[in-house]
Design an enzyme around this catalytic site. Structure first.
Site, PDB file in Angstrom:
ATOM      1  N   GLN A 251     -14.592  -7.210   1.870  1.00 55.64           N
ATOM      2  CA  GLN A 251     -13.984  -6.282   0.919  1.00 55.64           C
ATOM      3  C   GLN A 251     -14.938  -5.924  -0.209  1.00 55.64           C
ATOM      4  O   GLN A 251     -14.976  -4.785  -0.670  1.00 55.64           O
ATOM      5  CB  GLN A 251     -12.690  -6.867   0.331  1.00 55.64           C
ATOM      6  CG  GLN A 251     -11.560  -6.945   1.320  1.00 55.64           C
ATOM      7  CD  GLN A 251     -11.383  -5.657   2.094  1.00 55.64           C
ATOM      8  OE1 GLN A 251     -11.074  -4.630   1.524  1.00 55.64           O
ATOM      9  NE2 GLN A 251     -11.626  -5.700   3.401  1.00 55.64           N
ATOM     10  N   HIS A 254     -17.186  -2.838  -0.155  1.00 58.82           N
ATOM     11  CA  HIS A 254     -16.630  -1.488  -0.220  1.00 58.82           C
ATOM     12  C   HIS A 254     -16.989  -0.754  -1.509  1.00 58.82           C
ATOM     13  O   HIS A 254     -17.225   0.448  -1.514  1.00 58.82           O
ATOM     14  CB  HIS A 254     -15.089  -1.532  -0.139  1.00 58.82           C
ATOM     15  CG  HIS A 254     -14.552  -1.491   1.251  1.00 58.82           C
ATOM     16  ND1 HIS A 254     -14.778  -0.449   2.087  1.00 58.82           N
ATOM     17  CD2 HIS A 254     -13.784  -2.374   1.943  1.00 58.82           C
ATOM     18  CE1 HIS A 254     -14.171  -0.685   3.258  1.00 58.82           C
ATOM     19  NE2 HIS A 254     -13.572  -1.846   3.191  1.00 58.82           N
ATOM     20  N   GLU A 319      -3.595  -6.232  -1.569  1.00 59.94           N
ATOM     21  CA  GLU A 319      -3.606  -5.258  -0.477  1.00 59.94           C
ATOM     22  C   GLU A 319      -3.718  -5.997   0.872  1.00 59.94           C
ATOM     23  O   GLU A 319      -2.921  -5.793   1.770  1.00 59.94           O
ATOM     24  CB  GLU A 319      -4.805  -4.324  -0.674  1.00 59.94           C
ATOM     25  CG  GLU A 319      -4.938  -3.258   0.382  1.00 59.94           C
ATOM     26  CD  GLU A 319      -6.264  -2.510   0.268  1.00 59.94           C
ATOM     27  OE1 GLU A 319      -7.203  -3.018  -0.386  1.00 59.94           O
ATOM     28  OE2 GLU A 319      -6.367  -1.423   0.865  1.00 59.94           O
ATOM     29  N   HIS A 320      -4.745  -6.844   1.003  1.00 60.97           N
ATOM     30  CA  HIS A 320      -4.928  -7.666   2.206  1.00 60.97           C
ATOM     31  C   HIS A 320      -4.738  -9.127   1.836  1.00 60.97           C
ATOM     32  O   HIS A 320      -5.282  -9.572   0.829  1.00 60.97           O
ATOM     33  CB  HIS A 320      -6.350  -7.545   2.766  1.00 60.97           C
ATOM     34  CG  HIS A 320      -6.780  -6.147   3.075  1.00 60.97           C
ATOM     35  ND1 HIS A 320      -7.511  -5.376   2.189  1.00 60.97           N
ATOM     36  CD2 HIS A 320      -6.588  -5.373   4.176  1.00 60.97           C
ATOM     37  CE1 HIS A 320      -7.750  -4.185   2.740  1.00 60.97           C
ATOM     38  NE2 HIS A 320      -7.203  -4.148   3.933  1.00 60.97           N
ATOM     39  N   ASP A 353      -8.705  -3.373   9.996  1.00 63.75           N
ATOM     40  CA  ASP A 353      -9.305  -2.121   9.520  1.00 63.75           C
ATOM     41  C   ASP A 353      -9.496  -1.111  10.636  1.00 63.75           C
ATOM     42  O   ASP A 353      -9.425   0.091  10.413  1.00 63.75           O
ATOM     43  CB  ASP A 353     -10.687  -2.395   8.904  1.00 63.75           C
ATOM     44  CG  ASP A 353     -10.583  -2.925   7.496  1.00 63.75           C
ATOM     45  OD1 ASP A 353      -9.515  -2.794   6.891  1.00 63.75           O
ATOM     46  OD2 ASP A 353     -11.587  -3.484   7.007  1.00 63.75           O
ATOM     47  N   HIS A 412      34.861  20.389  -8.912  1.00 63.30           N
ATOM     48  CA  HIS A 412      34.742  19.451  -7.794  1.00 63.30           C
ATOM     49  C   HIS A 412      36.128  19.089  -7.265  1.00 63.30           C
ATOM     50  O   HIS A 412      36.375  19.080  -6.060  1.00 63.30           O
ATOM     51  CB  HIS A 412      34.016  18.174  -8.237  1.00 63.30           C
ATOM     52  CG  HIS A 412      32.534  18.321  -8.367  1.00 63.30           C
ATOM     53  ND1 HIS A 412      31.947  19.170  -9.260  1.00 63.30           N
ATOM     54  CD2 HIS A 412      31.513  17.720  -7.701  1.00 63.30           C
ATOM     55  CE1 HIS A 412      30.623  19.078  -9.156  1.00 63.30           C
ATOM     56  NE2 HIS A 412      30.339  18.206  -8.213  1.00 63.30           N
TER      57      HIS A 412
END
Lengths: 423, 423
Positions: A251, A254, A319-320, A353, A412
């Site tokens: 990670q 990235h 996230e992961h 991924d 109504h």
């Protein structure tokens, strides 16, 4: 890597890049021009930002065919197998429309309908990410979206990367346009002579793309605005330090703002992973990026026990999440907040991924507390269906009218009573 | 009402109230103060905007009990029956976590988890809308949300309407606070000494509430920012003009910007409904509001045939759609875009507002093209689960590494290869 105690826990939330007011003004200007002048403006911006004059924005069938000759056969086969896995996983998410019938004749239900059209943004620049094409397009396809449009900025020779075109073709995209930036988002949202408008825009992009997506939101739907990537590894002494370190670095490479965290009750593992990270970092091609991420957003938290480790992970809502412990399956029920959960040492994060099937578009920045991976539901919507019978209205009409009057909404009440009175 | 041809069709989209820059500045200031000073600031704003000094924001058990004595027994029973219907319809939306197993030992799945906590905003002011309490709270409850917090601005005597408290209690709310406005939204998002923060905020409110929800979005989730209400009636000669007119007016009485539209192939019906609307309007308590809505946003579109009428409705993508035609059920499959679809003359729109069971929080402003009614999914999120086996990694590891290298992500490839090498 920093080894910290849980009471030093920091949130993994990083401020989402909001752009400057100058950038926002540029984006607003671009959107206005595209809405006003369509293709003409699109052509000007493409010349200005992508430095290319295009006879047509559309990618032709022969360009796609040519792209197949430019990539390895092995690559095509891997893409096909990955696409098949992604399709298979997402097909399991499909839900039918449903109804419920009552003895008095009433039928209630949910009608599930695919969106008519979706636009997928694929970033240009140095790195091509065909996996992102698969992950955005295939769920839309599985959902039943009839028209899927891909846009991506061309290089200076007016081309898109062959690997991206192959992935698009394999995923089933039929309309591809060589446009990028805020102008592409505006064209997708409002349409031009060349590009018919879509109902939803997904896919990652730079700050101009992100700002444009925010601007058009409401007129069309958008997916999330993703933050930098994150991984949390929850591990005990059964984990191998070299494997944990490799995953943390996967990670970190990235983005300098990526966040890699190990949470473990084992000080021994913490120390071993810390030195493995340094060792592997030294020989990583993208070590400049990864080492900044590890220094700024990396941390190893040592907890009192496994329960505290799980609770720490829930607080982070990563996230992961990898769970590499002896009793990993037993912990699954305790994990409340994570985008994707990888169980066991063979479930290395890159498996998800590219290949296994679940989506790699995941909630970042702690939003796994309330958000989900990109999925088929994101490309469908529900309509409530109400078929009330005469009997049901006679039974319940007076109650409905009374409730409406209680809220001061006389029309109504009368709408219901008109029926009761008429027959 | 205006009778128009389809080629005069206008979008039902009205600009969503974006607020002024002064209003936004006020909201940002309030959020900053609540984050900085918590209850102290909350108390000050409540004194300033709601003109009341409160010893405690919390609604007590005895206040709730007292509210039961203030309302009719009939009201309590209607609320209970409506709540039961809403619960029953939303329970049918529940989905299980699921998994798929492969022969090589791989398990993939989706783990479905309720949000930890949700805040529901209930507007104050002259009209109390207990139905809105039921429609926001019950889906969260059914989804499994453990903590549901309600906030609503108190009147000058420091009270909330009895009808609202009864509805909250019946819906199962345990935490109720007498706070409103942007300060209530900020308190829900970031917490104060009295109010613990939540993960999502739903419910309607004035422009300050809407702006505050936009501001806190990302830190917490929010529901949609709803526009004014809409109804489209798709009808043929089998429809009764007085019933159609009454339903058009039931939306028009909500808001001067509400939109009521009839789409019909029958000029005779068009003319009859037009004069019925004028007739009924004249004797409506809220005729000032309704007549402005009908004048500004009301229209009757006459189409060549029923197919054109259906396509017109799809273009409008209305919040509420009534289908009152001879073959109404046959048209259901052709209707792609509508928040809620009411079939047949007994399915008058107010049936869905209060009682039948489906949610009355619906996509407005044409967003039914891509959005859904409030539903159980809005209070749950998914986590992907990936349990990759040793065998699967050995079979596919090289392909995954190759894909990663193709994208220039070497650390991703190495994370997988570390496992392959280790055993």
């Amino acid at each position: 890597m920093k080894i910290l105690k849980v009471n030093e826990l920091v949130s993994i939330k990083r401020s989402i890049e909001a752009g400057t007011s100058e950038q926002l003004a540029v984006v607003k200007g671009i959107i206005t021009e595209i809405r006003k002048r369509g293709d003409e403006a699109l052509r000007e911006y493409t010349e200005k930002f992508d430095r290319v004059q295009l006879p047509s924005f559309s990618v032709t069938e022969s360009e796609i065919e040519a792209s197949y000759a430019e990539v390895d056969q092995e690559y095509i086969e891997i893409v096909r197998e990955a696409a098949e896995n992604i399709k298979s996983f997402h097909e399991k998410q499909l839900r039918p429309s449903w109804m419920t019938t009552e003895e008095n004749g009433t039928i209630l239900g949910q009608k599930i309908t695919a969106l008519d059209s979706v636009g997928v943004y694929v970033p240009g620049g140095t790195a091509a990410y065909p996996s992102s094409v698969l992950m955005n397009v295939i769920p839309a396809k599985v959902a039943g979206v009839k028209r899927i449009v891909m846009v991506s900025p061309p290089d200076e020779s007016g081309k898109l990367p062959a690997a991206v075109l192959v992935a698009a073709k394999e995923a089933g995209v039929k309309e591809i346009f060589k446009v990028g930036g805020a102008q592409a988002v505006a064209a997708l949202a409002y349409g031009t002579e060349s590009i018919a408008p879509v109902d939803k825009i997904t896919g990652p992009g730079n700050i101009f793309v992100a700002l444009a997506k925010r601007e058009v939101f409401g007129d069309v739907d958008i997916d999330m605005i993703a933050g930098p990537s994150e991984i949390a590894v929850l591990a005990d002494d059964s984990a191998r330090p070299d494997e944990v370190a490799a995953d943390l670095l996967s990670q970190a490479e990235h983005d300098p703002r990526a966040c890699s965290v190990l949470v473990t009750p084992s000080l021994a593992l913490a120390e071993a992973v810390s030195s493995e990270v340094e060792k592997q970092l030294a020989v990583l091609p993208r070590r400049d990026i990864a080492s900044r991420a590890i220094a700024d957003y990396g941390a190893i938290y040592v907890t009192a026990d496994l329960d505290e480790a799980v609770e720490t992970v829930n607080q982070l809502a990563p996230e992961h999440l990898e769970v590499i412990t002896e009793n990993a399956m037993e912990l699954l029920g305790k994990i409340r907040h994570a985008g994707a959960i990888f169980i066991g040492r063979y479930s290395s994060e890159p498996v998800g991924d590219y290949f296994a099937g679940p989506n790699h578009v995941l909630p970042t920045n702690g939003t796994a507390r309330f958000s989900s991976p990109l999925n088929v539901d994101d490309f469908q919507k529900k309509s409530s269906v109400i078929i009330y019978s005469e009997k049901a209205l006679k039974e319940n009409g007076a109650k409905i009218a009374a409730f409406a009057r209680m809220e001061g909404l006389e029309a109504h009440a009368r709408a219901v009573e008109t029926r009761l009175k008429n027959k």
